[in-house]
Write an enzyme that holds these catalytic residues in place. Sequence first.
Site, mmCIF file in Angstrom:
data_model
loop_
_atom_site.group_PDB
_atom_site.id
_atom_site.type_symbol
_atom_site.label_atom_id
_atom_site.label_comp_id
_atom_site.label_asym_id
_atom_site.label_seq_id
_atom_site.Cartn_x
_atom_site.Cartn_y
_atom_site.Cartn_z
ATOM 1 C CG ASP A 32 43.733 28.252 44.418
ATOM 2 O OD1 ASP A 32 43.583 28.758 45.776
ATOM 3 O OD2 ASP A 32 42.772 28.963 43.527
ATOM 4 C CG HIS A 95 41.296 30.661 47.326
ATOM 5 N ND1 HIS A 95 41.712 30.559 46.184
ATOM 6 C CD2 HIS A 95 40.709 31.986 47.157
ATOM 7 C CE1 HIS A 95 41.578 31.655 45.248
ATOM 8 N NE2 HIS A 95 40.966 32.298 46.007
ATOM 9 C CB SER A 424 39.259 33.641 43.842
ATOM 10 O OG SER A 424 40.389 34.669 44.158
#
Length: 639
Positions: A32, A95, A424
């Site tokens: 990530d 994220h 995601s």
Amino acid sequence: MTTRSWDFLGMPLGKTKRNPVMESDTIVALLDTGINMEVPSFNDEGFGRPPAKWKGRCDAGLNFTGCNNKVIGARLYELARRKNETDSPADYIGHGSHTASTVAGSIVKDVSFYGMAKGTVRGGVPGARIAMYKVCGPHGCSDHDILAAFDDAIADGVDVISASLGANEFRPLFNDPIAIGSFHAMQKGILAVCSAGNGGPAIQSVVNTAPWVLTVAASNIDREFRTRVTLGNGFKFYGRSINTFTPKKTMYPLTSGILAGDPSVELWEAMACYGGYLLPDKVKGKVLLCQGSDITDLDIMQNGAYGAIVFDDDQQNIDTSFITLLPLTYARGKTVDALWRYVNETQEPTIVLHKTITVKRADLFVASFSSRGPQFMAPNIIKPDIAAPGLDILAGFTKYRTVSDAPADLDKRKQLFNVLSGTSMAAPHVSGAAAYLKTFHPDWSPAAIMSALMTTAKPVYEKGIEHPFHSGSGLLNPTAAIDPGLIYNMSVGSYIGYLCIQGYNSTMLGRFAGGNSSCSDYPKAQGYDAINYPSIHLQYENSNGTFSGIFHRTVTSVTPGKSIYTGTVHKGKGHLYVKVVPDILVFEKQGEEKSFEVTVSGTLDQLDDWVSTVLEWNDGRHKVRSPIVVYRKSSDDGY
């Protein structure tokens, strides 16, 4: 909301069966954007030393305080190092922190987003360890870094790999670093869980389609964000947005882009309220009614308005709540007509937008943005495999980015927890469930874990029918997967046999299995799809609509003692004939295998391109479900 999503999935805090010792020994890897150690979800209070099997490392860097006994590893890769201005495993995007805390974040009480969605945030395996592999930055991710991270994670000793990323183009499996890296993981007994992509609602948009990857679609949960709006005439409605602003007045003046438009611009430009296209003296301090498909709150702000009601024509994000820069919400349907009438027929129309609240929602659906099947990179494999919460998820974030993703000079709001949507956000729920399952069955293969999660999933209905191209086998049901009854198991050779049937040569196979791999070294795979997959998919090309295929399956009993299963085919969509032989399976003991054949045949109507049903094996205690889908390919299909 991870203050709600795990409860929604049947894992309430303090009431879920766990194996604490095994959970503490479980390591989840994430490929990530890095990790923000200031997020309380990554506090290591109560954690002992990293598991003895851990062989990874923790890279140092700017704004990164280092690893601890919770986040035991953090690696930085070359593209992120070159393109990210800071050489650090720190998360500047948010994220990675979001996905990591969703998988395995520690328990943190009294968390909310500006008072909304208040509760206790935690991951699916809050007692597990986290290893972050920073392969992505503001400019994307590189193939080289992704493949290197997979191989590093394998060597480091992780148990599950979670990759909420995917290619922005459709690529053959032998040219896909995620497919290759996840194959290497599978060879070592490590399951890779990946997001299906955010290309929905378009069909044939799903990515990460390798059969050894567990591919995840995004669903909603039973809570959602809603913004209440009241007009001066008393009319009330709820719009979709995340509005953190509390009104300072009882009412605000209301106008529209049409009424406030600069006479020199086109009507549609004024209607869309584009920045600089409205007259400032007719907009300042007012709420705007705007209509269009690409309106941004930045446009509204540039026009000097107080807020806005937006009628968005975009069908992709009709169910997503966005964090707004100013009081704003999205409206649809009959509400739009009522608002136009009010603003056009009232001499001094007024309105007020209240701060967003969370409300209950009963219906279950797949998010509009979630990528759909069918797909053709891995023929006769239904993708996505499963659905999990990916709409409006509250989880860890970063202090280096505003919550709206707007520049800091326009938005001063920064939080360590933020609300994001996407596949995601769905994938780490399944990664957490896979890690949870691994704590009870550490010897299960990646295929066995996939099978258990898929065959115990809850049906997701759209207009009364299941749609596997949207939700795969259904909604994730983690606790049921502990005792699935039967599993569809596979070895490395099973997957190679599948690739051989697809025409892969020794050079292509070498990218997966290494060395001088040859199809002659493996038994020829049997059946229409040449694989022992937990779902059944027949793709064909035939102008008259007729189809037929025989599928070979083998199941293993994972229940102690004797069990007898009866196979039943549910009534589904379309004209479909399914015959199961034998339709009764008798197991004398745990670990015993039984094989059966499924013959799928029928005719598709001229206007239909797919039909579906469900095969269910039932022993009175377990329901082992497998979707069956037939799809007729056309000359327009493919990538």
